[in-house]
Design a protein around this motif. Structure first.
Motif: not given
Length: 252
Positions: A18, A24-25, A27, A55, A61, A113, A117
């Protein structure tokens, strides 16, 4: 266009990351579609023996970027509709695509996470995480439930009381707690090295046996004994035939 998901190949390994580190990734729908596409590419590569999913940046994520996703509600609705031939919508397939792969998928987790994520990480076959990782089934904060295959994966990993506790409270939990309840495979200072080491070990085994083991447990984990034994037989028979035709030679 990468849509903030990178894919690289190195020898018999695929690396998926990611790649939206400044968020912070978090989505986006584009990232979810790209995860589905990338998994499809890997699935066509018979030379790939393991997938390592990670990630970039400070976190694995932080979950769905709700503000960005809701900027286009019609796009959310369109991607929420399941495709009849696969039985999942885009949100679900971004996770379940990793379960469909014949190769083992190893998630390398650090930092946050959360939410979607976490559901992506749970869809991997193994999760190696740093001691400072933090996990949250955070959908309740938005008045929602986990709907990216979280119900299926949580039910295979932890007890129903723990699943309800995580889901109803949306509280973050640390890596030690996650390991204690079975949410993660191992807490380690170097999860990437642990993932690589496991991939090396699995690569010494028959790729057909590894793929069949994954299929067997995915199809039978919560099935009745009768169904489980039937799936065992159906999964084992092609392997027995393959071994017989090869004269019992070890397959690498």
């Amino acid at each position: 266009m990468s849509h903030n998901v990178s894919l690289t190949f190195d020898g018999n390994r695929a690396y998926v990351a990611l790649d939206r580190p400044d968020k912070h990734n978090g989505l986006t729908i584009e990232m979810l579609n790209e995860l589905v596409r990338v998994a499809g590419i890997i699935g066509k590569r018979s030379d790939i023996r393991a997938v390592i999913l990670s990630g970039n940046g400070p976190s694995f994520s932080s979950g769905l970027d709700v503000a960005k996703a809701m900027g286009n509600p019609l796009d959310v609705v369109r991607n929420f509709i399941p495709l009849p031939w696969r039985g999942t919508n885009t949100f679900q397939e971004a996770c379940w695509a990793w379960r469909r792969l014949p190769q083992p998928v190893i998630a390398v987790v650090h930092g946050r996470c959360y939410g979607g994520g976490l559901q992506i990480a749970l869809a991997a076959d193994f999760r190696f995480v740093t001691p400072d990782s933090e996990f949250s089934v955070m959908e309740a904060k938005h008045g929602l439930i986990p709907d990216m295959t979280g119900a299926a994966t949580l039910s295979r990993l932890i007890g129903i009381d723990q699943a309800l506790l995580l889901t109803m409270t949306a509280d973050p939990v640390d890596a030690d707690y996650a390991e204690r309840i079975g949410l993660v495979t191992e807490v380690t200072a170097d999860p990437r090295a642990a993932a690589e080491k496991l991939a090396d070990r699995i690569a010494t085994r028959s790729p057909h046996a590894v793929a069949s083991a994954k299929k067997l447990f995915d199809r039978s984990w919560h099935a009745s004994i009768r169904r489980t034994l039937a799936v065992e037989r159906a999964t084992q028979l092609p392997l027995i035939i393959r071994q017989a035709l090869s004269g019992g030679k070890k397959e690498m």
